[in-house]
Motif scaffolding. Structure first.
Motif, PDB file in Angstrom:
ATOM      1  N   ILE A  33       1.809 -17.733  23.955  1.00  0.00           N
ATOM      2  CA  ILE A  33       2.540 -18.912  24.437  1.00  0.00           C
ATOM      3  C   ILE A  33       3.825 -18.463  25.124  1.00  0.00           C
ATOM      4  O   ILE A  33       4.160 -18.928  26.219  1.00  0.00           O
ATOM      5  N   ASP A  34       4.533 -17.550  24.500  1.00  0.00           N
ATOM      6  CA  ASP A  34       5.768 -17.007  25.054  1.00  0.00           C
ATOM      7  C   ASP A  34       5.512 -16.378  26.425  1.00  0.00           C
ATOM      8  O   ASP A  34       6.237 -16.655  27.386  1.00  0.00           O
ATOM      9  N   SER A  35       4.490 -15.578  26.529  1.00  0.00           N
ATOM     10  CA  SER A  35       4.167 -14.895  27.784  1.00  0.00           C
ATOM     11  C   SER A  35       3.819 -15.885  28.891  1.00  0.00           C
ATOM     12  O   SER A  35       4.319 -15.778  30.011  1.00  0.00           O
ATOM     13  N   ILE A  36       2.981 -16.850  28.571  1.00  0.00           N
ATOM     14  CA  ILE A  36       2.576 -17.833  29.571  1.00  0.00           C
ATOM     15  C   ILE A  36       3.782 -18.644  30.043  1.00  0.00           C
ATOM     16  O   ILE A  36       3.974 -18.840  31.249  1.00  0.00           O
ATOM     17  N   CYS A  37       4.581 -19.104  29.127  1.00  0.00           N
ATOM     18  CA  CYS A  37       5.724 -19.948  29.501  1.00  0.00           C
ATOM     19  C   CYS A  37       6.782 -19.175  30.280  1.00  0.00           C
ATOM     20  O   CYS A  37       7.372 -19.705  31.223  1.00  0.00           O
ATOM     21  N   LYS A  38       7.010 -17.927  29.918  1.00  0.00           N
ATOM     22  CA  LYS A  38       8.025 -17.140  30.621  1.00  0.00           C
ATOM     23  C   LYS A  38       7.534 -16.632  31.969  1.00  0.00           C
ATOM     24  O   LYS A  38       8.321 -16.501  32.901  1.00  0.00           O
ATOM     25  N   ASN A  39       6.245 -16.341  32.079  1.00  0.00           N
ATOM     26  CA  ASN A  39       5.727 -15.755  33.314  1.00  0.00           C
ATOM     27  C   ASN A  39       5.161 -16.765  34.296  1.00  0.00           C
ATOM     28  O   ASN A  39       5.138 -16.511  35.494  1.00  0.00           O
ATOM     29  N   ILE A  40       4.697 -17.884  33.804  1.00  0.00           N
ATOM     30  CA  ILE A  40       4.109 -18.891  34.692  1.00  0.00           C
ATOM     31  C   ILE A  40       5.058 -20.068  34.851  1.00  0.00           C
ATOM     32  O   ILE A  40       5.259 -20.561  35.942  1.00  0.00           O
ATOM     33  N   GLY A  41       5.634 -20.497  33.761  1.00  0.00           N
ATOM     34  CA  GLY A  41       6.716 -21.442  33.869  1.00  0.00           C
ATOM     35  C   GLY A  41       6.453 -22.894  33.564  1.00  0.00           C
ATOM     36  O   GLY A  41       5.636 -23.226  32.705  1.00  0.00           O
ATOM     37  N   PRO A  42       7.173 -23.761  34.277  1.00  0.00           N
ATOM     38  CA  PRO A  42       7.307 -25.176  33.918  1.00  0.00           C
ATOM     39  C   PRO A  42       6.014 -25.950  33.678  1.00  0.00           C
ATOM     40  O   PRO A  42       5.989 -26.801  32.800  1.00  0.00           O
ATOM     41  N   VAL A  43       4.975 -25.662  34.414  1.00  0.00           N
ATOM     42  CA  VAL A  43       3.737 -26.417  34.182  1.00  0.00           C
ATOM     43  C   VAL A  43       3.278 -26.246  32.736  1.00  0.00           C
ATOM     44  O   VAL A  43       2.795 -27.190  32.114  1.00  0.00           O
ATOM     45  N   TYR A  44       3.465 -25.068  32.190  1.00  0.00           N
ATOM     46  CA  TYR A  44       3.068 -24.809  30.802  1.00  0.00           C
ATOM     47  C   TYR A  44       4.141 -25.226  29.800  1.00  0.00           C
ATOM     48  O   TYR A  44       3.824 -25.802  28.762  1.00  0.00           O
ATOM     49  N   THR A  45       5.400 -24.930  30.083  1.00  0.00           N
ATOM     50  CA  THR A  45       6.439 -25.321  29.125  1.00  0.00           C
ATOM     51  C   THR A  45       6.457 -26.829  28.940  1.00  0.00           C
ATOM     52  O   THR A  45       6.656 -27.320  27.831  1.00  0.00           O
ATOM     53  N   HIS A  46       6.226 -27.557  30.018  1.00  0.00           N
ATOM     54  CA  HIS A  46       6.184 -29.019  29.946  1.00  0.00           C
ATOM     55  C   HIS A  46       5.061 -29.496  29.016  1.00  0.00           C
ATOM     56  O   HIS A  46       5.233 -30.445  28.253  1.00  0.00           O
ATOM     57  N   LEU A  47       3.917 -28.830  29.074  1.00  0.00           N
ATOM     58  CA  LEU A  47       2.771 -29.243  28.251  1.00  0.00           C
ATOM     59  C   LEU A  47       2.884 -28.765  26.805  1.00  0.00           C
ATOM     60  O   LEU A  47       2.416 -29.450  25.888  1.00  0.00           O
ATOM     61  N   PHE A  48       3.481 -27.606  26.579  1.00  0.00           N
ATOM     62  CA  PHE A  48       3.650 -27.118  25.212  1.00  0.00           C
ATOM     63  C   PHE A  48       4.778 -27.838  24.475  1.00  0.00           C
ATOM     64  O   PHE A  48       4.737 -28.004  23.253  1.00  0.00           O
TER      65      PHE A  48
END
Length: 141
Positions: free
Chosen positions: A64-79
């Motif tokens: 989760i940390d890797s996806i949110c830090k490397n891909i960003g807002p689309v994932y942080t918004h959903l998590f």
């Protein structure tokens, strides 16, 4: 498409039973390539975090940390909406050494994220909830 992606990502995620940078990197890349279907990826990861054995929860948090830090807002918004609930449930069942590592990950989320105009990775509200939750659980053990 969603059903096939869900199935394939779940199969790949099943390999993440220990802290493996190559597996986490591969899963992060797949998440990035499928950002248009981020809701599917997030649902699979959250399900995995809820259902894996306690000793396999930390690698999912690292993902989760890797996806949110490397891909960003689309994932942080959903998590974000379920981050405190998911974190707390996982944190409450992991070993003390893993709890310390959970807290270290949360501390990195407090740092300004360049993608969100200098705010913490998951926003101030989630950051406060996670910090208070990890302190509560730390005091309880």
């Amino acid at each position: 498409m969603d059903h096939l992606l869900r199935q394939r990502y779940r199969e790949s995620l099943a390999e993440l039973t220990f802290n493996s940078r190559p597996i986490i990197t591969s899963l992060t890349i797949i998440a990035g390539e499928n950002a248009a279907h981020a809701h599917v990826i997030v649902a699979v990861i959250e399900d995995q975090l809820r259902n894996v054995a306690p000793n396999a929860k930390l690698p999912v948090l690292y993902l989760i940390d890797s996806i949110c830090k490397n891909i960003g807002p689309v994932y942080t918004h959903l998590f974000s909406p379920r981050m405190f609930e998911n974190f707390s449930a996982a944190y409450s069942v992991v070993a003390p050494l893993d709890r310390e590592k959970f807290r270290k990950v949360v501390n990195t989320w407090k740092q300004p994220d360049p993608r969100s105009q200098g705010r913490p990775l998951f926003g101030r509200e989630v950051e406060v909830d996670l910090s208070l939750g990890s302190m509560f659980f730390a005091a309880a053990i």
